[in-house]
Design a protein around this motif. Structure first.
Motif, PDB file in Angstrom:
ATOM      1  N   MET A 118       4.065   3.605  15.998  1.00  0.00           N
ATOM      2  CA  MET A 118       4.513   3.184  14.460  1.00  0.00           C
ATOM      3  C   MET A 118       3.460   3.135  13.498  1.00  0.00           C
ATOM      4  O   MET A 118       2.436   2.543  13.794  1.00  0.00           O
ATOM      5  CB  MET A 118       5.046   1.650  14.760  1.00  0.00           C
ATOM      6  N   ARG A 146       9.857  -3.324   7.212  1.00  0.00           N
ATOM      7  CA  ARG A 146       8.871  -4.046   7.524  1.00  0.00           C
ATOM      8  C   ARG A 146       9.005  -5.408   8.107  1.00  0.00           C
ATOM      9  O   ARG A 146       8.268  -5.791   9.075  1.00  0.00           O
ATOM     10  CB  ARG A 146       7.956  -3.982   6.182  1.00  0.00           C
ATOM     11  N   ALA A 149       9.492  -5.135  11.790  1.00  0.00           N
ATOM     12  CA  ALA A 149       8.138  -4.573  12.333  1.00  0.00           C
ATOM     13  C   ALA A 149       7.370  -5.603  12.613  1.00  0.00           C
ATOM     14  O   ALA A 149       6.713  -6.031  13.607  1.00  0.00           O
ATOM     15  CB  ALA A 149       7.678  -3.668  11.399  1.00  0.00           C
TER      16      ALA A 149
END
Length: 364
Positions: A118, A146, A149
């Motif tokens: 990633m 985001r 993540a």
């Protein structure tokens, strides 16, 4: 018993160590008080808080804790981070548990592929999952919010490899275990159980069994797609059987196919695109839509462009991850003919995406 920061509703997915850290640093709760609430020794709480503090040099974790700490309305000082500046960009909201659950299996499957990682740019609200092949070519296989993540980083599902303007993350051992557990839970739900019977035992297995549109059971390697296997094979002249751009076209179809399954119409009738099926309008008269409608439209348009035969092998191998030998048997083709047909299908699929250009709908 989970610790809640005063005046703060922390997400349910937040790990216990992060909860304790925020309660101590943002809400000002002492370590002894937290230990009393948790029913453990203060040194246990201190170790968890220190562990989270040492991880704040990870930009994803630092941004996540900054946002979650801000929700408490506290102004306690935080550890300085090289990624932060006086003009820090506005942070998006924290991911909620349904968003993480919805994306976890798809994204962890991508990260678990050989050569996958990633990439997170400092000023971007999206992260990308990329896969590097043996010849050094890089293919983007998924796009990640985001905030999702950041949740992966807090859960220890990904580990930082290199830091910089673009930070690189790899799937961790905890991420691989979570991936297998989520697979088992999905399989149990699909087979009619309310919840997985043994998800923690299943996290140590390596194989996945799923059903395609015709309820045919397919067993495949969890870490590799048929395209990745074919891309490693060499022609007589030494060139790979599938070039990088052909693999990218197949992965593009697979990404749309996976996103299409996330909307309200999860049980899509992709069977109509197999040989002999109706390749007309994908949606019914009601024109049902949803968050994944655009992805469903792109998959339908690509399969119609390929037509019978080529569309069949692309759907089976790129989307259902069905092996070539199994696809040949199910479609009545001669042995070793499937890879040739698949390469032709990918060539036409590549041309289809080139024709669409910016209208393809995917993020670059």
């Amino acid at each position: 018993m989970g610790t809640q920061c005063p005046n703060q509703s922390v997400p349910a997915w937040l790990p216990q160590a992060a909860r304790l850290y925020l309660a101590h640093t943002e809400a000002g709760v002492s370590l002894r008080e937290l230990a009393r609430i948790e029913g453990c020794h203060p040194s246990t709480v201190m170790r968890q808080v220190r562990r989270v503090e040492t991880r704040r040099d990870d930009p994803l974790i630092d941004d996540a804790l900054t946002r979650l700490g801000g929700r408490a309305g506290a102004s306690a000082p935080k550890k300085e981070s090289p990624q932060m500046s006086p003009t820090t960009r506005p942070l998006p909201p924290a991911a909620d548990e349904p968003a993480i659950d919805r994306e976890a299996l798809r994204l962890l499957r991508r990260l678990n592929e050989p050569g996958a990682f990633m990439a997170v740019a400092r000023d971007m609200e999206k992260a990308a999952i990329l896969r590097e092949s043996a010849d050094g070519q890089t293919t983007r296989t998924a796009v990640v919010d985001r905030s999702v993540a950041e949740a992966f980083a807090l859960k220890d599902w990904i580990a930082c490899r290199t830091r910089g303007r673009v930070t690189i993350y790899d799937i961790s051992s905890a991420g691989r275990a979570a991936f297998k557990r989520l697979q088992a839970e999905e399989a149990e739900r699909r087979d009619g159980f309310a919840e997985a019977q043994s998800p923690f035992a299943a996290q140590h297995r390596d194989w996945e069994v799923q059903k395609n549109a015709r309820a045919e059971r397919i067993r495949f390697n969890r870490a590799e797609s048929p395209l990745a296997i074919l891309a490693r094979r060499k022609e007589k002249d030494g060139h790979p059987f599938l070039s990088h751009d052909l693999v990218a076209a197949g992965e593009r179809l697979r990404e749309d196919f996976e996103v299409a399954q996330l909307g309200p119409r999860v049980a899509q009738n992709w069977d109509r695109f197999l040989t002999g099926g109706d390749r007309g309008s994908f949606f019914g008269a009601d024109g049902a839509s949803g968050g994944s409608a655009a992805a469903r439209d792109r998959v339908a348009a690509a399969l119609r462009e390929l037509g019978p035969g080529l569309g069949d092998v692309a759907l089976r191998c790129c989307c259902f991850l069905e092996g070539l030998e199994q696809a040949e048997q199910r479609m009545g083709w001669s042995a070793r003919s499937g890879k040739i047909v698949l390469r032709i299908a990918l060539q036409r699929l590549k041309r289809h995406y080139e024709t669409l250009g910016d209208r393809s709908g995917l993020i670059g």
